[in-house]
Motif scaffolding. Structure first.
Motif, PDB file in Angstrom:
ATOM      1  N   THR A 295      14.272   7.006 -19.209  1.00 29.21           N
ATOM      2  CA  THR A 295      15.076   6.043 -18.452  1.00 29.21           C
ATOM      3  C   THR A 295      15.537   4.939 -19.385  1.00 29.21           C
ATOM      4  O   THR A 295      14.907   4.652 -20.402  1.00 29.21           O
ATOM      5  CB  THR A 295      14.258   5.433 -17.297  1.00 29.21           C
ATOM      6  OG1 THR A 295      13.066   4.856 -17.805  1.00 29.21           O
ATOM      7  CG2 THR A 295      13.913   6.494 -16.264  1.00 29.21           C
ATOM      8  N   ALA A 296      16.670   4.311 -19.025  1.00 22.51           N
ATOM      9  CA  ALA A 296      17.257   3.257 -19.869  1.00 22.51           C
ATOM     10  C   ALA A 296      16.424   2.009 -19.861  1.00 22.51           C
ATOM     11  O   ALA A 296      15.650   1.732 -19.017  1.00 22.51           O
ATOM     12  CB  ALA A 296      18.668   2.948 -19.389  1.00 22.51           C
TER      13      ALA A 296
ATOM     14  N   ARG B 217      10.267   7.610 -11.982  1.00 21.22           N
ATOM     15  CA  ARG B 217      10.861   8.553 -12.937  1.00 21.22           C
ATOM     16  C   ARG B 217      10.628   9.982 -12.469  1.00 21.22           C
ATOM     17  O   ARG B 217       9.583  10.297 -11.903  1.00 21.22           O
ATOM     18  CB  ARG B 217      10.247   8.385 -14.322  1.00 21.22           C
ATOM     19  CG  ARG B 217      10.463   7.024 -14.929  1.00 21.22           C
ATOM     20  CD  ARG B 217       9.747   6.899 -16.241  1.00 21.22           C
ATOM     21  NE  ARG B 217       8.311   7.089 -16.014  1.00 21.22           N
ATOM     22  CZ  ARG B 217       7.393   7.033 -16.953  1.00 21.22           C
ATOM     23  NH1 ARG B 217       7.739   6.828 -18.214  1.00 21.22           N
ATOM     24  NH2 ARG B 217       6.124   7.203 -16.677  1.00 21.22           N
ATOM     25  N   THR B 218      11.611  10.842 -12.728  1.00 21.21           N
ATOM     26  CA  THR B 218      11.461  12.253 -12.409  1.00 21.21           C
ATOM     27  C   THR B 218      10.455  12.876 -13.365  1.00 21.21           C
ATOM     28  O   THR B 218      10.475  12.605 -14.564  1.00 21.21           O
ATOM     29  CB  THR B 218      12.814  12.983 -12.524  1.00 21.21           C
ATOM     30  OG1 THR B 218      13.733  12.379 -11.612  1.00 21.21           O
ATOM     31  CG2 THR B 218      12.682  14.462 -12.207  1.00 21.21           C
ATOM     32  N   THR B 219       9.576  13.713 -12.818  1.00 25.53           N
ATOM     33  CA  THR B 219       8.614  14.458 -13.622  1.00 25.53           C
ATOM     34  C   THR B 219       8.852  15.950 -13.425  1.00 25.53           C
ATOM     35  O   THR B 219       9.326  16.379 -12.367  1.00 25.53           O
ATOM     36  CB  THR B 219       7.166  14.117 -13.235  1.00 25.53           C
ATOM     37  OG1 THR B 219       6.965  14.453 -11.850  1.00 25.53           O
ATOM     38  CG2 THR B 219       6.864  12.642 -13.460  1.00 25.53           C
ATOM     39  N   LEU B 220       8.537  16.718 -14.436  1.00 24.14           N
ATOM     40  CA  LEU B 220       8.625  18.172 -14.374  1.00 24.14           C
ATOM     41  C   LEU B 220       7.277  18.741 -14.789  1.00 24.14           C
ATOM     42  O   LEU B 220       6.724  18.343 -15.822  1.00 24.14           O
ATOM     43  CB  LEU B 220       9.714  18.688 -15.320  1.00 24.14           C
ATOM     44  CG  LEU B 220      11.109  18.102 -15.131  1.00 24.14           C
ATOM     45  CD1 LEU B 220      12.055  18.640 -16.201  1.00 24.14           C
ATOM     46  CD2 LEU B 220      11.634  18.400 -13.746  1.00 24.14           C
ATOM     47  N   SER B 221       6.744  19.652 -13.989  1.00 23.75           N
ATOM     48  CA  SER B 221       5.490  20.333 -14.291  1.00 23.75           C
ATOM     49  C   SER B 221       5.777  21.823 -14.387  1.00 23.75           C
ATOM     50  O   SER B 221       6.437  22.383 -13.503  1.00 23.75           O
ATOM     51  CB  SER B 221       4.457  20.085 -13.196  1.00 23.75           C
ATOM     52  OG  SER B 221       4.191  18.709 -13.084  1.00 23.75           O
ATOM     53  N   PHE B 222       5.290  22.448 -15.462  1.00 26.03           N
ATOM     54  CA  PHE B 222       5.586  23.857 -15.734  1.00 26.03           C
ATOM     55  C   PHE B 222       4.328  24.673 -15.955  1.00 26.03           C
ATOM     56  O   PHE B 222       3.348  24.175 -16.507  1.00 26.03           O
ATOM     57  CB  PHE B 222       6.403  23.989 -17.020  1.00 26.03           C
ATOM     58  CG  PHE B 222       7.778  23.420 -16.968  1.00 26.03           C
ATOM     59  CD1 PHE B 222       8.830  24.140 -16.446  1.00 26.03           C
ATOM     60  CD2 PHE B 222       8.032  22.146 -17.455  1.00 26.03           C
ATOM     61  CE1 PHE B 222      10.109  23.616 -16.413  1.00 26.03           C
ATOM     62  CE2 PHE B 222       9.296  21.614 -17.432  1.00 26.03           C
ATOM     63  CZ  PHE B 222      10.334  22.349 -16.910  1.00 26.03           C
ATOM     64  N   VAL B 223       4.397  25.944 -15.585  1.00 24.25           N
ATOM     65  CA  VAL B 223       3.553  26.986 -16.146  1.00 24.25           C
ATOM     66  C   VAL B 223       4.505  27.860 -16.936  1.00 24.25           C
ATOM     67  O   VAL B 223       5.664  28.043 -16.535  1.00 24.25           O
ATOM     68  CB  VAL B 223       2.769  27.796 -15.087  1.00 24.25           C
ATOM     69  CG1 VAL B 223       1.752  26.927 -14.391  1.00 24.25           C
ATOM     70  CG2 VAL B 223       3.700  28.458 -14.097  1.00 24.25           C
ATOM     71  N   TRP B 224       4.062  28.388 -18.070  1.00 27.27           N
ATOM     72  CA  TRP B 224       4.984  29.104 -18.943  1.00 27.27           C
ATOM     73  C   TRP B 224       4.248  30.137 -19.793  1.00 27.27           C
ATOM     74  O   TRP B 224       3.021  30.116 -19.903  1.00 27.27           O
ATOM     75  CB  TRP B 224       5.739  28.127 -19.850  1.00 27.27           C
ATOM     76  CG  TRP B 224       4.808  27.252 -20.665  1.00 27.27           C
ATOM     77  CD1 TRP B 224       4.323  26.028 -20.320  1.00 27.27           C
ATOM     78  CD2 TRP B 224       4.257  27.563 -21.933  1.00 27.27           C
ATOM     79  NE1 TRP B 224       3.495  25.561 -21.304  1.00 27.27           N
ATOM     80  CE2 TRP B 224       3.436  26.471 -22.308  1.00 27.27           C
ATOM     81  CE3 TRP B 224       4.365  28.642 -22.792  1.00 27.27           C
ATOM     82  CZ2 TRP B 224       2.718  26.455 -23.507  1.00 27.27           C
ATOM     83  CZ3 TRP B 224       3.657  28.612 -23.987  1.00 27.27           C
ATOM     84  CH2 TRP B 224       2.844  27.530 -24.340  1.00 27.27           C
ATOM     85  N   GLY B 225       5.040  31.032 -20.364  1.00 25.07           N
ATOM     86  CA  GLY B 225       4.503  32.040 -21.280  1.00 25.07           C
ATOM     87  C   GLY B 225       5.572  32.518 -22.237  1.00 25.07           C
ATOM     88  O   GLY B 225       6.765  32.378 -21.974  1.00 25.07           O
TER      89      GLY B 225
END
Length: 119
Positions: free
Chosen positions: A118-119, A93-101
Motif C-alpha cells: 500500500t502507498a 490490506r488484502t492478503t493472499l494465502s496459498f497452498v502450492w506445489g
C-alpha cells in the motif's frame, strides 16, 4: 462473469511475500495481478526470481487457482500450481494465502502468504 470480491481485491494490485518458508519467492519478490472476468494473470520478479508469470481462474467468492512459471537468477526454469484465498488483514490490506506445489524443474510444495503493498 466477473467475481466482484476477487476482482476488487486483486486487480492491478501489487503484493510481497509475508511468509514462504518452503518456496522460492521471498524478500524483494513483487507480484502484480490483473483480473478480467474470471481470468487472472500476473507477473513477478525480484529476489531470486529473474522473471515469472502466472495464469489462472476464479473458483469461488474468495478463491482462485493458478499455474506459474519462472526463470531464476541461477538460470533454472520452474513451473507449478497453486490454490489461493483472498482475505483482509487488520490494517485493511488484502492478503493472499496459498497452498502450492511444483510441476517441473524441482519437487515439493508448501504454503505461502502474501500481503498487499500500500502507498
Amino acid at each position: 462473469m466477473q467475481n466482484p470480491s476477487v476482482y476488487a481485491r486483486l486487480h492491478n494490485r501489487r503484493f510481497v511475500v509475508a511468509d514462504n518458508a518452503q518456496g522460492l519467492s521471498g524478500t524483494g519478490t513483487v507480484f502484480h495481478y490483473r483480473v478480467e472476468d474470471d481470468a487472472i494473470s500476473s507477473t513477478y520478479q525480484g529476489g531470486r526470481i529473474c522473471l515469472g508469470t502466472q495464469v489462472g481462474r476464479v473458483t469461488g467468492p474468495d478463491t482462485f487457482e493458478l499455474l506459474y512459471q519462472c526463470l531464476t537468477l541461477e538460470g533454472e526454469l520452474l513451473a507449478g500450481w497453486s490454490r489461493g484465498t483472498v482475505g483482509v488483514d487488520g490494517a485493511g490490506r488484502t492478503t493472499l494465502s496459498f497452498v502450492w506445489g511444483w510441476l517441473s524443474g524441482t519437487t515439493g510444495g508448501g504454503a505461502s502468504n502474501y500481503v498487499e503493498i500500500t502507498a
